[in-house]
Motif scaffolding. Sequence first.
Motif, PDB file in Angstrom:
ATOM      1  N   THR A 167       0.640  -1.251   0.190  1.00  0.00           N
ATOM      2  CA  THR A 167      -0.018  -0.107  -0.454  1.00  0.00           C
ATOM      3  C   THR A 167       1.263   1.107   0.142  1.00  0.00           C
ATOM      4  O   THR A 167       0.716   2.280  -0.735  1.00  0.00           O
ATOM      5  CB  THR A 167      -1.225   0.392   0.916  1.00  0.00           C
ATOM      6  N   THR A 168       1.862   1.269   0.941  1.00  0.00           N
ATOM      7  CA  THR A 168       3.313   1.906   0.970  1.00  0.00           C
ATOM      8  C   THR A 168       3.702   2.654  -0.683  1.00  0.00           C
ATOM      9  O   THR A 168       3.481   3.909  -1.030  1.00  0.00           O
ATOM     10  CB  THR A 168       3.714   2.018   2.102  1.00  0.00           C
ATOM     11  N   ASN A 169       4.115   1.473  -0.716  1.00  0.00           N
ATOM     12  CA  ASN A 169       4.837   1.507  -2.525  1.00  0.00           C
ATOM     13  C   ASN A 169       3.875   2.339  -3.802  1.00  0.00           C
ATOM     14  O   ASN A 169       3.547   2.874  -4.024  1.00  0.00           O
ATOM     15  CB  ASN A 169       5.034   0.161  -3.018  1.00  0.00           C
ATOM     16  N   SER A 170       1.977   1.477  -2.843  1.00  0.00           N
ATOM     17  CA  SER A 170       1.880   1.861  -4.557  1.00  0.00           C
ATOM     18  C   SER A 170       1.088   3.297  -4.083  1.00  0.00           C
ATOM     19  O   SER A 170       0.864   4.485  -5.138  1.00  0.00           O
ATOM     20  CB  SER A 170       0.198   1.305  -4.598  1.00  0.00           C
TER      21      SER A 170
ATOM     22  N   GLY B 239      -4.384   6.934 -14.706  1.00  0.00           N
ATOM     23  CA  GLY B 239      -4.893   6.379 -13.599  1.00  0.00           C
ATOM     24  C   GLY B 239      -6.485   6.133 -14.390  1.00  0.00           C
ATOM     25  O   GLY B 239      -7.119   5.306 -12.741  1.00  0.00           O
ATOM     26  N   TYR B 240      -6.763   6.182 -14.591  1.00  0.00           N
ATOM     27  CA  TYR B 240      -8.849   5.659 -14.611  1.00  0.00           C
ATOM     28  C   TYR B 240      -8.522   4.491 -14.483  1.00  0.00           C
ATOM     29  O   TYR B 240      -9.808   3.642 -13.978  1.00  0.00           O
ATOM     30  CB  TYR B 240      -9.435   6.382 -15.552  1.00  0.00           C
ATOM     31  N   PHE B 241      -7.527   3.683 -15.291  1.00  0.00           N
ATOM     32  CA  PHE B 241      -7.668   2.227 -15.519  1.00  0.00           C
ATOM     33  C   PHE B 241      -7.510   1.958 -14.419  1.00  0.00           C
ATOM     34  O   PHE B 241      -8.234   0.858 -14.102  1.00  0.00           O
ATOM     35  CB  PHE B 241      -6.898   1.298 -16.884  1.00  0.00           C
ATOM     36  N   LEU B 242      -6.946   2.123 -13.529  1.00  0.00           N
ATOM     37  CA  LEU B 242      -5.939   1.644 -12.750  1.00  0.00           C
ATOM     38  C   LEU B 242      -7.509   1.265 -11.239  1.00  0.00           C
ATOM     39  O   LEU B 242      -7.121   1.043 -10.431  1.00  0.00           O
ATOM     40  CB  LEU B 242      -4.593   2.499 -11.836  1.00  0.00           C
ATOM     41  N   LYS B 243      -7.822   2.478 -11.504  1.00  0.00           N
ATOM     42  CA  LYS B 243      -9.300   2.804 -10.157  1.00  0.00           C
ATOM     43  C   LYS B 243     -10.282   1.492 -10.856  1.00  0.00           C
ATOM     44  O   LYS B 243     -10.416   1.302  -9.861  1.00  0.00           O
ATOM     45  CB  LYS B 243      -9.366   3.931 -10.003  1.00  0.00           C
ATOM     46  N   LYS B 244     -10.313   1.311 -12.057  1.00  0.00           N
ATOM     47  CA  LYS B 244     -11.846   1.243 -12.488  1.00  0.00           C
ATOM     48  C   LYS B 244     -11.663  -0.676 -12.509  1.00  0.00           C
ATOM     49  O   LYS B 244     -12.520  -1.481 -12.861  1.00  0.00           O
ATOM     50  CB  LYS B 244     -11.578   1.733 -13.858  1.00  0.00           C
TER      51      LYS B 244
ATOM     52  N   LYS C  36      -8.580  -3.252 -11.608  1.00  0.00           N
ATOM     53  CA  LYS C  36      -7.726  -3.451 -11.471  1.00  0.00           C
ATOM     54  C   LYS C  36      -7.129  -5.027 -11.861  1.00  0.00           C
ATOM     55  O   LYS C  36      -5.805  -5.281 -12.039  1.00  0.00           O
ATOM     56  CB  LYS C  36      -7.657  -3.564  -9.572  1.00  0.00           C
ATOM     57  N   CYS C  37      -8.122  -5.561 -12.170  1.00  0.00           N
ATOM     58  CA  CYS C  37      -7.385  -7.264 -12.316  1.00  0.00           C
ATOM     59  C   CYS C  37      -6.616  -6.905 -14.283  1.00  0.00           C
ATOM     60  O   CYS C  37      -5.360  -7.321 -14.292  1.00  0.00           O
ATOM     61  CB  CYS C  37      -8.793  -8.336 -13.151  1.00  0.00           C
ATOM     62  N   PHE C  38      -7.236  -6.189 -14.698  1.00  0.00           N
ATOM     63  CA  PHE C  38      -6.084  -5.709 -15.840  1.00  0.00           C
ATOM     64  C   PHE C  38      -5.092  -5.043 -15.579  1.00  0.00           C
ATOM     65  O   PHE C  38      -4.013  -5.150 -16.029  1.00  0.00           O
ATOM     66  CB  PHE C  38      -7.427  -4.666 -17.029  1.00  0.00           C
ATOM     67  N   THR C  39      -4.721  -3.638 -14.359  1.00  0.00           N
ATOM     68  CA  THR C  39      -3.789  -3.002 -15.335  1.00  0.00           C
ATOM     69  C   THR C  39      -3.039  -3.469 -13.699  1.00  0.00           C
ATOM     70  O   THR C  39      -1.377  -3.259 -13.646  1.00  0.00           O
ATOM     71  CB  THR C  39      -4.459  -1.792 -14.354  1.00  0.00           C
ATOM     72  N   GLN C  40      -3.003  -4.252 -12.759  1.00  0.00           N
ATOM     73  CA  GLN C  40      -1.817  -5.307 -12.343  1.00  0.00           C
ATOM     74  C   GLN C  40      -1.405  -6.512 -12.731  1.00  0.00           C
ATOM     75  O   GLN C  40      -0.541  -6.878 -12.484  1.00  0.00           O
ATOM     76  CB  GLN C  40      -3.099  -5.673 -10.876  1.00  0.00           C
TER      77      GLN C  40
ATOM     78  N   TRP D 233       4.888  -1.943 -17.528  1.00  0.00           N
ATOM     79  CA  TRP D 233       6.047  -2.047 -17.812  1.00  0.00           C
ATOM     80  C   TRP D 233       5.460  -0.702 -18.323  1.00  0.00           C
ATOM     81  O   TRP D 233       5.974   0.285 -18.823  1.00  0.00           O
ATOM     82  CB  TRP D 233       6.766  -2.943 -18.331  1.00  0.00           C
ATOM     83  N   PHE D 234       4.593  -1.033 -19.957  1.00  0.00           N
ATOM     84  CA  PHE D 234       4.015  -0.184 -20.333  1.00  0.00           C
ATOM     85  C   PHE D 234       3.184   0.823 -19.668  1.00  0.00           C
ATOM     86  O   PHE D 234       3.538   2.056 -20.741  1.00  0.00           O
ATOM     87  CB  PHE D 234       2.914  -0.743 -21.259  1.00  0.00           C
ATOM     88  N   GLY D 235       2.184   1.105 -18.775  1.00  0.00           N
ATOM     89  CA  GLY D 235       1.418   2.166 -18.934  1.00  0.00           C
ATOM     90  C   GLY D 235       1.280   2.475 -17.171  1.00  0.00           C
ATOM     91  O   GLY D 235       2.542   3.793 -17.229  1.00  0.00           O
ATOM     92  N   SER D 236       1.892   2.179 -16.212  1.00  0.00           N
ATOM     93  CA  SER D 236       1.453   3.139 -14.965  1.00  0.00           C
ATOM     94  C   SER D 236       1.213   2.109 -13.741  1.00  0.00           C
ATOM     95  O   SER D 236       1.325   0.777 -13.928  1.00  0.00           O
ATOM     96  CB  SER D 236       0.559   4.211 -14.561  1.00  0.00           C
ATOM     97  N   GLY D 237       1.534   2.443 -12.479  1.00  0.00           N
ATOM     98  CA  GLY D 237       1.501   2.146 -11.299  1.00  0.00           C
ATOM     99  C   GLY D 237       2.355   1.836 -10.627  1.00  0.00           C
ATOM    100  O   GLY D 237       3.379   2.147 -11.276  1.00  0.00           O
ATOM    101  N   MET D 238       2.926   0.654 -10.014  1.00  0.00           N
ATOM    102  CA  MET D 238       4.247   0.351  -9.452  1.00  0.00           C
ATOM    103  C   MET D 238       4.562  -0.374 -10.300  1.00  0.00           C
ATOM    104  O   MET D 238       4.535  -1.399 -11.115  1.00  0.00           O
ATOM    105  CB  MET D 238       3.635  -0.570  -8.344  1.00  0.00           C
ATOM    106  N   LEU D 239       6.259   0.060 -10.459  1.00  0.00           N
ATOM    107  CA  LEU D 239       7.250  -0.109 -11.718  1.00  0.00           C
ATOM    108  C   LEU D 239       7.962  -1.818 -11.228  1.00  0.00           C
ATOM    109  O   LEU D 239       8.835  -1.093 -10.321  1.00  0.00           O
ATOM    110  CB  LEU D 239       8.288   0.419 -11.846  1.00  0.00           C
ATOM    111  N   PRO D 240       7.865  -2.885 -11.802  1.00  0.00           N
ATOM    112  CA  PRO D 240       8.070  -3.675 -10.882  1.00  0.00           C
ATOM    113  C   PRO D 240       9.987  -4.266 -11.026  1.00  0.00           C
ATOM    114  O   PRO D 240      10.108  -4.967 -12.310  1.00  0.00           O
ATOM    115  CB  PRO D 240       7.179  -4.803 -12.122  1.00  0.00           C
TER     116      PRO D 240
END
Length: 337
Positions: free
Chosen positions: A4-7, A156-161, A163-167, A173-180
């Motif tokens: 959660t903190t990293n996110s 950001g919209y996809f990350l919220k709406k 999560k199965c897709f954006t995780q 690697w190509f979008g946003s969120g936590m960089l793996p």
Amino acid sequence: MKHTTNSQSYDLAGLYTLSLRMVIGWTYFSAFWRRLILENKFIPDEKGYIGEKFNHFLPNALGIKPIIEYLVTHPDVLHRSMMIFTIIEAIVGLFIILGLFTRLMSIGIFSLAIGILLGSGWLGTTCLDEWQIGVLGVAGGFVLFLTGSSSYSLDGYFLKKNKCFTQKKWFQWFGSGMLPITSPKVFVLTGSLFIFGLTLYTNQYFHGGVWGNLHNKSVKPKLEISNISYNNSDLKFEVYRTEGADVYGSFLIGIHILDKNGNILKEIDHKELSKFSKGHIKNHYVAKVKPGKHSLIIPLGAKADINIGIDDILEKEAIHTLKLIDISGLEWAGRIK
């Protein structure tokens, strides 16, 4: 809790770089906007043609000179390449503004900026214009790759709406969120040192900006004369403009053929040069040497074979030196062998 903190950290980082994302995005999208919407700059042989502007990069490009020379000697390929390049700039710029597939588009920003830096980093009449655009684009693209987008973005919209897709890892690697990446500090330090090294190297290579004497190749025109030869009727030579401002040409107002003592055997003045036959000019590239209103105009990056009639020179064995005179007072001479 760590997840959660990293996110949250990535969410804030993506928010803090919003202005950077929008400015960089517009910088690249505006290239498409200027060239096609505000004014059509894709018409060959017309003033402002983007292919001729690209030709200006050639003389002092770093590492990619063969690619540029190939394109400017193949006008059809150059035209298609400029169209494709502009479309890529438009897509990358628009997607960055919208925050869609931010990290993938940031790689596009990084790549486009590298191309600008290597091709035109030496240009800039009063400031280090193109070099600054290039290195800042490279650094900005790297930062956006690290942060991605969060609020006020489609990612950001996809990350919220969804999560199965954006995780999924590919989206990270190509979008946003936590960089793996497992060692972010090492990754950031390595990338930053590489970009800083590239900045110092190109600053020194193009401008002498790190040590030694500063130089600016965009201030005074410089012509290179080569392949001088003559027979009983003609004198031929190759002229290539390698330095000077890209926004206007070198204005040639005099051509002198001299003997070994510096006496003029034949003189062509500005009036004759303004009416110089195009049939006696064989241009190599898209940027063309051509007669102007008061002189012979040689744009930056132009290379041409020039043919001068010498029937009126009686003692041809006395021919020794060819001299070109610019309207600025600069002169260039070549020994005739």
